[in-house]
Design a protein around this motif. Structure first.
Motif, PDB file in Angstrom:
ATOM      1  N   MET A   1       0.824  -1.189   0.000  1.00 29.99           N
ATOM      2  CA  MET A   1       0.000   0.000   0.000  1.00 29.99           C
ATOM      3  C   MET A   1       0.870   1.256   0.000  1.00 29.99           C
ATOM      4  SD  MET A   1      -3.315  -0.866   0.216  1.00 29.99           S
ATOM      5  CE  MET A   1      -4.073   0.554   0.888  1.00 29.99           C
ATOM      6  N   GLN A   2       1.802   1.276   0.939  1.00 30.61           N
ATOM      7  CA  GLN A   2       2.640   2.465   1.054  1.00 30.61           C
ATOM      8  C   GLN A   2       3.452   2.699  -0.214  1.00 30.61           C
ATOM      9  OE1 GLN A   2       1.978   4.444   3.493  1.00 30.61           O
ATOM     10  NE2 GLN A   2       3.360   5.967   2.672  1.00 30.61           N
ATOM     11  N   ARG A   3       3.880   1.626  -0.841  1.00 30.71           N
ATOM     12  CA  ARG A   3       4.646   1.752  -2.087  1.00 30.71           C
ATOM     13  C   ARG A   3       3.794   2.413  -3.165  1.00 30.71           C
ATOM     14  NH1 ARG A   3       6.663  -3.727  -3.906  1.00 30.71           N
ATOM     15  NH2 ARG A   3       7.297  -3.678  -1.742  1.00 30.71           N
ATOM     16  N   GLN A   4       2.523   2.040  -3.240  1.00 32.56           N
ATOM     17  CA  GLN A   4       1.632   2.636  -4.238  1.00 32.56           C
ATOM     18  C   GLN A   4       1.361   4.101  -3.915  1.00 32.56           C
ATOM     19  OE1 GLN A   4       0.520   0.980  -7.142  1.00 32.56           O
ATOM     20  NE2 GLN A   4       0.225   3.149  -7.590  1.00 32.56           N
ATOM     21  N   VAL A   5       1.135   4.418  -2.652  1.00 28.26           N
ATOM     22  CA  VAL A   5       0.928   5.812  -2.250  1.00 28.26           C
ATOM     23  C   VAL A   5       2.142   6.652  -2.641  1.00 28.26           C
ATOM     24  CG1 VAL A   5       0.712   7.344  -0.245  1.00 28.26           C
ATOM     25  CG2 VAL A   5      -0.727   5.302  -0.405  1.00 28.26           C
ATOM     26  N   GLU A   6       3.340   6.151  -2.365  1.00 30.19           N
ATOM     27  CA  GLU A   6       4.567   6.880  -2.720  1.00 30.19           C
ATOM     28  C   GLU A   6       4.684   7.046  -4.228  1.00 30.19           C
ATOM     29  OE1 GLU A   6       6.798   8.532  -0.825  1.00 30.19           O
ATOM     30  OE2 GLU A   6       5.441   8.061   0.837  1.00 30.19           O
ATOM     31  N   PRO A  54      -7.443   4.565 -16.019  1.00 32.30           N
ATOM     32  CA  PRO A  54      -5.972   4.547 -16.024  1.00 32.30           C
ATOM     33  C   PRO A  54      -5.298   5.677 -15.241  1.00 32.30           C
ATOM     34  CG  PRO A  54      -6.831   4.116 -18.216  1.00 32.30           C
ATOM     35  CD  PRO A  54      -8.002   4.498 -17.355  1.00 32.30           C
ATOM     36  N   ASN A  55      -5.988   6.784 -15.028  1.00 30.22           N
ATOM     37  CA  ASN A  55      -5.412   7.896 -14.268  1.00 30.22           C
ATOM     38  C   ASN A  55      -5.617   7.762 -12.762  1.00 30.22           C
ATOM     39  OD1 ASN A  55      -4.484   9.251 -16.561  1.00 30.22           O
ATOM     40  ND2 ASN A  55      -6.449  10.238 -16.872  1.00 30.22           N
ATOM     41  N   ALA A  56      -6.290   6.709 -12.324  1.00 25.29           N
ATOM     42  CA  ALA A  56      -6.594   6.543 -10.899  1.00 25.29           C
ATOM     43  C   ALA A  56      -5.324   6.511 -10.066  1.00 25.29           C
ATOM     44  CB  ALA A  56      -7.396   5.260 -10.684  1.00 25.29           C
ATOM     45  N   LEU A  57      -5.439   7.007  -8.839  1.00 25.15           N
ATOM     46  CA  LEU A  57      -4.305   6.984  -7.923  1.00 25.15           C
ATOM     47  C   LEU A  57      -4.773   6.772  -6.498  1.00 25.15           C
ATOM     48  CD1 LEU A  57      -3.092  10.541  -7.226  1.00 25.15           C
ATOM     49  CD2 LEU A  57      -4.550  10.148  -9.184  1.00 25.15           C
ATOM     50  N   LEU A  58      -3.822   6.382  -5.678  1.00 22.24           N
ATOM     51  CA  LEU A  58      -4.080   6.076  -4.271  1.00 22.24           C
ATOM     52  C   LEU A  58      -3.317   7.074  -3.417  1.00 22.24           C
ATOM     53  CD1 LEU A  58      -5.356   3.923  -2.324  1.00 22.24           C
ATOM     54  CD2 LEU A  58      -3.128   2.790  -2.385  1.00 22.24           C
ATOM     55  N   VAL A  59      -4.031   7.723  -2.500  1.00 19.20           N
ATOM     56  CA  VAL A  59      -3.384   8.669  -1.593  1.00 19.20           C
ATOM     57  C   VAL A  59      -3.714   8.299  -0.154  1.00 19.20           C
ATOM     58  CG1 VAL A  59      -3.391  10.555  -3.288  1.00 19.20           C
ATOM     59  CG2 VAL A  59      -5.271  10.383  -1.647  1.00 19.20           C
ATOM     60  N   TRP A  60      -2.906   8.784   0.757  1.00 20.71           N
ATOM     61  CA  TRP A  60      -3.093   8.594   2.189  1.00 20.71           C
ATOM     62  C   TRP A  60      -3.736   9.874   2.710  1.00 20.71           C
ATOM     63  CZ3 TRP A  60      -4.029   5.620   5.927  1.00 20.71           C
ATOM     64  CH2 TRP A  60      -3.637   5.853   7.243  1.00 20.71           C
ATOM     65  N   GLY A  61      -4.961   9.777   3.218  1.00 20.86           N
ATOM     66  CA  GLY A  61      -5.725  10.934   3.657  1.00 20.86           C
ATOM     67  C   GLY A  61      -4.978  11.936   4.525  1.00 20.86           C
ATOM     68  N   PRO A  62      -4.221  11.490   5.554  1.00 19.70           N
ATOM     69  CA  PRO A  62      -3.534  12.455   6.415  1.00 19.70           C
ATOM     70  C   PRO A  62      -2.512  13.351   5.699  1.00 19.70           C
ATOM     71  CG  PRO A  62      -3.668  10.343   7.508  1.00 19.70           C
ATOM     72  CD  PRO A  62      -4.144  10.131   6.091  1.00 19.70           C
ATOM     73  N   ASP A  63      -2.132  12.998   4.478  1.00 15.52           N
ATOM     74  CA  ASP A  63      -1.193  13.839   3.721  1.00 15.52           C
ATOM     75  C   ASP A  63      -1.860  15.098   3.165  1.00 15.52           C
ATOM     76  OD1 ASP A  63       0.871  12.057   4.180  1.00 15.52           O
ATOM     77  OD2 ASP A  63       0.681  11.065   2.223  1.00 15.52           O
ATOM     78  N   GLY A  71     -12.307  18.147  11.202  1.00 17.27           N
ATOM     79  CA  GLY A  71     -12.169  17.425  12.450  1.00 17.27           C
ATOM     80  C   GLY A  71     -12.507  15.949  12.350  1.00 17.27           C
ATOM     81  N   HIS A  72     -12.746  15.473  11.128  1.00 14.62           N
ATOM     82  CA  HIS A  72     -13.048  14.055  10.928  1.00 14.62           C
ATOM     83  C   HIS A  72     -11.752  13.250  10.891  1.00 14.62           C
ATOM     84  CE1 HIS A  72     -17.175  15.048  10.111  1.00 14.62           C
ATOM     85  NE2 HIS A  72     -16.799  15.905   9.185  1.00 14.62           N
ATOM     86  N   PRO A  73     -11.807  11.977  11.283  1.00 16.42           N
ATOM     87  CA  PRO A  73     -10.610  11.146  11.164  1.00 16.42           C
ATOM     88  C   PRO A  73     -10.178  11.081   9.701  1.00 16.42           C
ATOM     89  CG  PRO A  73     -12.328  10.002  12.398  1.00 16.42           C
ATOM     90  CD  PRO A  73     -12.936  11.249  11.836  1.00 16.42           C
ATOM     91  N   SER A  74      -8.903  11.170   9.461  1.00 15.85           N
ATOM     92  CA  SER A  74      -8.420  11.182   8.081  1.00 15.85           C
ATOM     93  C   SER A  74      -7.550   9.972   7.763  1.00 15.85           C
ATOM     94  CB  SER A  74      -7.622  12.469   7.829  1.00 15.85           C
ATOM     95  OG  SER A  74      -6.482  12.511   8.666  1.00 15.85           O
ATOM     96  N   ASP A  75      -7.583   8.958   8.615  1.00 20.25           N
ATOM     97  CA  ASP A  75      -6.684   7.820   8.444  1.00 20.25           C
ATOM     98  C   ASP A  75      -7.233   6.792   7.457  1.00 20.25           C
ATOM     99  OD1 ASP A  75      -8.713   7.193  10.238  1.00 20.25           O
ATOM    100  OD2 ASP A  75      -7.466   5.838  11.414  1.00 20.25           O
ATOM    101  N   TYR A  76      -7.512   7.258   6.259  1.00 24.71           N
ATOM    102  CA  TYR A  76      -8.063   6.415   5.207  1.00 24.71           C
ATOM    103  C   TYR A  76      -7.154   6.444   3.989  1.00 24.71           C
ATOM    104  CZ  TYR A  76     -12.594   6.084   7.528  1.00 24.71           C
ATOM    105  OH  TYR A  76     -13.599   5.802   8.414  1.00 24.71           O
ATOM    106  N   TYR A  77      -7.130   5.331   3.274  1.00 24.38           N
ATOM    107  CA  TYR A  77      -6.548   5.301   1.940  1.00 24.38           C
ATOM    108  C   TYR A  77      -7.651   5.764   1.003  1.00 24.38           C
ATOM    109  CZ  TYR A  77      -2.626   2.741   3.834  1.00 24.38           C
ATOM    110  OH  TYR A  77      -1.524   2.385   4.562  1.00 24.38           O
ATOM    111  N   VAL A  78      -7.335   6.721   0.162  1.00 26.77           N
ATOM    112  CA  VAL A  78      -8.332   7.335  -0.696  1.00 26.77           C
ATOM    113  C   VAL A  78      -7.981   7.044  -2.156  1.00 26.77           C
ATOM    114  CG1 VAL A  78      -9.446   9.501  -1.343  1.00 26.77           C
ATOM    115  CG2 VAL A  78      -8.666   9.162   1.017  1.00 26.77           C
ATOM    116  N   MET A  79      -8.986   6.587  -2.892  1.00 22.89           N
ATOM    117  CA  MET A  79      -8.808   6.300  -4.308  1.00 22.89           C
ATOM    118  C   MET A  79      -9.460   7.409  -5.113  1.00 22.89           C
ATOM    119  SD  MET A  79      -9.610   2.301  -3.921  1.00 22.89           S
ATOM    120  CE  MET A  79      -9.474   1.960  -2.159  1.00 22.89           C
TER     121      MET A  79
END
Length: 112
Positions: A1-6, A54-63, A71-79
């Motif tokens: 997961m982290q590799r894809q986010v990076e 094909p342009n889809a990407l994965l991000v880490w919400g807290p970034d 004020g919502h929790p942001s600890d989600y992987y977002v597509m």
């Protein structure tokens, strides 16, 4: 997961001044859509979306502050679709044109 986010960080940086669409947000342990999500199932969903968009990407919400400013929790992987739009209305139109309801696809403007 982290590799894809990076790997997707540079593409995400290109979305900071435009709208895109959020297709999913998940975190391990989340109970949704009749299952308990794991790293493997989240990555699997991302790969399915990437095959379709094909342009889809994965991000880490807290970034990104747009995921935590209310004020919502942001600890989600977002597509994200990775498509770009000048307005939120245009992004909503893309969601509708691609068969998504308002609960499944929404315009986002990434902010750091």
């Amino acid at each position: 997961m982290q590799r894809q986010v990076e790997a997707d960080k540079a593409k995400a940086a290109g979305l900071l001044n435009v709208y895109t669409t959020q297709l999913s947000s998940k975190k391990p342990g989340l109970q949704a859509a009749g299952r308990t999500w794991t790293y493997e199932t989240i990555l699997g969903q991302y790969r399915e979306l990437k095959a379709k968009y094909p342009n889809a990407l994965l991000v880490w919400g807290p970034d990104y502050t747009n995921y935590s400013r209310s004020g919502h929790p942001s600890d989600y992987y977002v597509m994200l679709s990775g498509e770009t739009f000048a307005t939120a209305q245009a992004a909503k139109g893309w969601c509708t044109a691609n068969g998504y309801g308002s609960e499944d696809c929404l315009p986002v403007h990434l902010a750091q």
